[in-house]
Write an enzyme that holds these catalytic residues in place. Structure first.
Site, short mmCIF file in Angstrom:
data_model
loop_
_atom_site.label_atom_id
_atom_site.label_comp_id
_atom_site.label_asym_id
_atom_site.label_seq_id
_atom_site.Cartn_x
_atom_site.Cartn_y
_atom_site.Cartn_z
N ASP A 38 -10.91 -7.26 -4.17
CA ASP A 38 -10.19 -5.77 -4.17
C ASP A 38 -10.68 -5.62 -6.11
O ASP A 38 -11.47 -6.23 -6.78
CB ASP A 38 -9.17 -7.18 -4.86
CG ASP A 38 -7.66 -6.37 -5.20
OD1 ASP A 38 -6.77 -7.58 -5.02
OD2 ASP A 38 -7.90 -6.10 -6.01
N GLU A 82 -9.15 -2.18 -2.32
CA GLU A 82 -9.02 -3.06 -1.12
C GLU A 82 -9.97 -2.94 0.29
O GLU A 82 -9.09 -2.31 0.31
CB GLU A 82 -7.63 -3.67 -0.90
CG GLU A 82 -7.44 -4.56 -2.37
CD GLU A 82 -5.69 -4.92 -1.77
OE1 GLU A 82 -5.54 -5.97 -0.80
OE2 GLU A 82 -4.68 -5.61 -3.05
N CYS A 95 19.50 -30.75 35.28
CA CYS A 95 20.25 -30.54 33.63
C CYS A 95 21.05 -31.01 33.95
O CYS A 95 22.00 -30.85 34.83
CB CYS A 95 19.87 -29.01 33.93
SG CYS A 95 20.92 -28.24 32.06
N HIS A 97 15.14 -23.02 29.96
CA HIS A 97 16.36 -23.23 30.29
C HIS A 97 17.03 -24.95 29.24
O HIS A 97 18.52 -23.49 29.00
CB HIS A 97 16.02 -24.53 31.40
CG HIS A 97 17.15 -24.71 31.94
ND1 HIS A 97 18.06 -23.79 32.60
CD2 HIS A 97 18.64 -25.93 32.03
CE1 HIS A 97 19.46 -24.00 34.00
NE2 HIS A 97 19.81 -25.68 33.14
N HIS A 134 20.65 -23.18 26.95
CA HIS A 134 21.54 -23.67 26.96
C HIS A 134 21.83 -23.88 25.38
O HIS A 134 22.92 -24.05 24.55
CB HIS A 134 21.99 -25.20 27.50
CG HIS A 134 22.10 -25.43 29.29
ND1 HIS A 134 23.29 -24.38 29.34
CD2 HIS A 134 21.40 -25.79 29.67
CE1 HIS A 134 23.03 -24.80 30.43
NE2 HIS A 134 22.35 -25.77 30.79
C1 LIG Z 1 0.84 -3.70 -7.01
C2 LIG Z 1 1.21 -2.09 -7.11
C3 LIG Z 1 -0.10 -1.75 -7.28
N1 LIG Z 1 -0.11 -0.05 -7.69
C4 LIG Z 1 -1.45 0.79 -7.49
C5 LIG Z 1 -2.11 0.13 -9.08
C6 LIG Z 1 -3.37 -0.82 -8.60
O1 LIG Z 1 -4.35 -0.79 -10.20
C7 LIG Z 1 -3.51 -0.27 -7.94
C8 LIG Z 1 -4.28 -2.32 -6.85
O2 LIG Z 1 -3.11 -2.56 -7.18
P1 LIG Z 1 -3.38 -4.26 -7.18
O3 LIG Z 1 -4.51 -4.45 -6.02
O4 LIG Z 1 -2.37 -5.14 -6.74
O5 LIG Z 1 -3.24 -4.53 -8.96
P2 LIG Z 1 -4.42 -4.16 -9.32
O6 LIG Z 1 -6.46 -4.09 -8.72
O7 LIG Z 1 -4.22 -3.17 -10.65
O8 LIG Z 1 -5.36 -5.41 -10.57
P3 LIG Z 1 -5.67 -6.53 -10.05
O9 LIG Z 1 -6.36 -6.43 -9.05
O10 LIG Z 1 -6.92 -7.27 -10.96
O11 LIG Z 1 -5.01 -8.07 -10.38
O12 LIG Z 1 -2.69 -0.29 -6.92
C9 LIG Z 1 1.08 0.52 -7.58
O13 LIG Z 1 0.98 1.73 -7.83
N2 LIG Z 1 2.11 -0.16 -7.83
C10 LIG Z 1 2.19 -1.17 -7.16
O14 LIG Z 1 3.30 -2.51 -7.51
MG LIG Z 2 -6.96 -4.60 -7.26
#
Ligand SMILES: Cc1cn([C@H]2C[C@H](O)[C@@H](COP(=O)(O)OP(=O)(O)OP(=O)(O)O)O2)c(=O)[nH]c1=O
Ligand SMILES: [Mg+2]
Length: 659
Positions: free
Chosen positions: A109, A201, A574, A592, A596
DNA sequence: GGGACCATTAATG
DNA sequence: TTCCACATTAATGGTCCC
């Protein structure tokens, strides 16, 4: 990550305190934040607004739901509870049997992704509080800004109050997809089949890399993060665990630029999750957390196991399985499935207006954009959904399914206009369009997913764990639901036969169909207005409901005395209906008994409806839940066992031209 | 009873 | 000065039509 929500609720001299954990959920970068202050500011900025009022409405709805469940829980007799405890124990054993500790999953992430990318292209932002987004909404904020309580999904003007120095940077998806691609090239070296969960992610099965290169998980993880940094200049965090659900939890633990490894060891897992707040689990959001806490006093994953009998009694089988799985620390371990997109949409917010010419203009723009986007992916859809958000923030959707699929902006606009017309006059602040029911154009990729599953359910201990896992993966790894397995951008050109297929059927039964749907849409729009509390139901419908309620109540009350706990007389007959079932027929007996109980509860519940106008929906209803347990096995979920191989990562490329 | 549709809610980033 | 985004997926439950 999970976003935070606001919620209202007054009473008390310090109203903001009851302001449900607004943007103050313990999150990465939030240590040392004055939560009380944040809460107060957000409250002050929100109260009285249309938005706020709508939140209160939603809050009331949720409270109702909780009360509902409370009532259901209270209705359970000791006999019911012990019965369901046995059901739960059995399910626990079955799920436990599916545990697979042979794989090692890693969840990556990126840290403050959008913000980090923006900082790369403009180093002067380094060290200064910054948010990506606009004054009305920010997508994310860097860690400097988070110190002030500024967070993703927070409106910019509130963030400003929290942090006057805050710098705003507009979103630029092209940049994010570019960097996202760079990270994916790195991921690919560790798992060619990694699952992309979003731009920032991904899940990697690193079992093989570790084995092949004979290095430890820690080394691989460290190296991967290092390589990501080298390739992009961005930092990320990683979590490693025997399944994806846990890996995701782990990646959040040492969030900014860190990693956390959970060994493939049952005892370690159980220890790990025992104290873990349920809200940390992907798929358990604000509402579910509340219900579990307020109705069942469940706060941690450990509690989840303790209360498993309630799930079997009051929730749908799939929900019960999910909760129990979480309590056991189980999660998806199977090989990633290739999934194709199911819908494509776009929507725009504007300052509330009733101007129909303006609406039309918006529809034109949306249709054109949507059409273009679909064309890029060679998609044609049969269902068009119009989304509206009224000036009071109420959201409505109106859908229409056609005989043949379309994609042209003209067609989209034509139908969209019709849908909208039926809603006028209204004051709107948002209009959106979504196409779904895709036909997979030409290139052979079969269309209909007549998913088969059943199989998975029959035998728990069956041959492969993957199938079983697959079965739960829907629920279990909700957070992975929109993962796309990665494939090189080497796809073939688009179609040519596209236009054929839509022309053929064109005019036929269309009229008919549309008329029907039209009616349907109008009718439900009156009815559903969803006014649990204030909104009054449409008179006609209301009467119907009431009548049904009464009739049910009569039969219900008279027989509810008889229908107490079920006993197996002489251990085979039953006590309620006399049907005979030998002790060895465990499943049948359970079904069953469920039957019921369902019968009984249904009556009781329906009589309850005579008093209050309770919402009739929600997955948390026991009626169906219980019934579902006996027959519903096949009905629940099913997932992605449908093997279509339509590799796409298109979802993300689409995001790029979206402002 | 089951399938096709529709609407709403919940959740994620 | 104005006052809360946008994209995507899944589950649930209702209606209508065989
Ligand atoms: C949570 C969220 C994220 N995003 C986008 C912006 C984020 O940079 C991207 C990834 O989301 P996240 O991984 O939830 O947040 P982040 O990477 O900015 O921060 P961290 O992981 O360090 O806590 O997705 C939105 O557009 N709307 C949202 O509601
Ligand atoms: Mg993130």
């Amino acid at each position: 990550m999970a976003k935070s929500e606001e919620t209202s609720s007054s009473s008390s001299s310090r109203p903001w305190e009851s302001y449900h954990t607004v943007y103050t959920n313990a999150k990465a970068g939030m240590d040392g934040v004055d939560k009380e202050k944040v809460q107060r500011v957000v409250y002050e900025m929100s109260k009285g607004s249309k938005y706020f009022e709508n939140e209160e409405r939603k809050e009331a709805y949720m409270k109702q739901k909780i009360e509902n469940m409370r009532a259901q829980r209270a209705k359970l007799k000791p006999a019911d509870i012990s019965h369901y405890q046995r059901v739960a124990d059995k399910r626990i054993a079955e799920l436990e049997a599916t545990r697979d500790l042979t794989r090692t999953w890693l969840h990556v992430d990126m840290d403050a992704f959008y913000a980090a990318v923006e900082t790369l292209s403009n180093p002067s932002l380094k060290g200064r509080p910054m948010a990506v987004g606009t004054m009305s909404m920010i997508s994310t904020a860097n860690y400097e800004a988070r110190k002030f309580g500024v967070r993703a999904a927070m409106p910019g003007f509130i963030a400003c109050k929290l942090c006057p120095e805050l710098i705003f940077v507009p979103t630029d998806f092209k940049k994010y997809t570019y960097y996202s691609d760079l990270t994916r090239k790195v991921f690919q070296e560790y798992d060619p089949n990694f699952m992309a969960a979003s731009l920032d992610e991904a899940y990697l099965d690193i079992t093989n890399v570790c084995k092949e290169r004979d290095i430890t998980v820690a080394e691989v993880t460290e190296e991967l993060r290092q390589n990501v940094y080298k390739a992009t200049g961005l930092t990320c965090s990683a979590g490693v665990a025997p399944n994806r659900l846990l890996a995701k939890v782990c990646s959040d633990i040492n969030k900014p630029n860190g990693q956390f490894l959970l060994p493939n060891d049952r005892a370690a897992i159980m220890t790990f999750i025992s104290s873990l707040p349920i809200r940390k689990i992907g798929g358990i959001g604000k509402v579910t957390e509340h219900i579990l806490k307020d109705v069942f006093e469940i706060k941690t994953c450990e509690d989840l196991l303790q209360k498993s009998s309630f799930f079997c009694a009051l929730f749908s089988p799939s929900s019960a399985d999910f909760f129990i799985s979480v309590g056991l620390g189980l999660g998806g371990t199977d090989a990633p499935q290739v999934r194709s997109r199911k819908s494509m949409s776009n929507e725009r917010t504007f300052s509330a207006t009733k101007d129909e010419t303006f609406f039309h203009q918006k529809l034109v723009e949306l249709s054109e954009m949507l059409s273009a986007d679909m064309e890029k992916e060679g998609l044609h859809g049969r269902t068009l959904t119009l989304k509206l958000k009224t000036a009071s923030f109420e959201v409505k959707t109106r859908a229409l399914t056609l005989q043949s699929s379309l994609r042209s902006s003209k067609d989209i606009l034509k139908h969209a206009s019709k849908l909208l017309k039926a809603e006028l006059p209204v004051s709107l602040r948002l209009i959106g369009l979504r196409m779904s029911h895709f036909n997979e154009d030409k290139d052979g990729t079969l269309s209909d997913p007549t998913q088969r599953t059943l199989l998975n359910y029959i035998k728990p201990g069956d041959d492969n764990t993957n199938l079983v896992d697959d079965e739960h993966s829907d629920v279990k790894d909700h957070s992975e639901s929109h993962c796309y397995t990665y494939t090189n951008p080497s796809r073939d050109p688009l179609s040519e036969l596209n236009d054929n297929n839509e022309q053929v059927v064109e005019d036929n039964g269309l009229e008919d169909h549309e008329c029907k749907d039209q009616l349907n849409a109008v009718k439900s729009s009156e009815f559903d207005a969803q006014g649990i509390e204030t909104h009054s139901l449409e008179g006609r419908n209301q009467d119907q409901l009431t009548m049904i309620d009464f009739s049910e109540k009569e039969t219900g009350s008279s027989s509810s005395h008889d229908k107490e706990a079920l006993i197996w007389l002489e251990d085979y007959k039953c006590s309620l209906c006399g049907v005979e079932l030998p002790p060895s027929f465990l499943e049948e007996r359970q079904e069953h008994a469920d039957f019921h109980l369902a019968e009984k509860m249904q009556m009781e519940e329906e009589s309850a409806h005579a008093y209050r106008n309770l919402p009739l929906k929600n997955r948390m209803r026991q009626k169906e839940a219980v019934v579902g347990q006996s027959k519903g096995r096949k009905k629940l979920k099913q997932s992605p066992s449908n093997g279509k191989h339509i590799p796409i990562d298109a979802f993300f490329s689409k995001a790029s031209h979206n402002l």
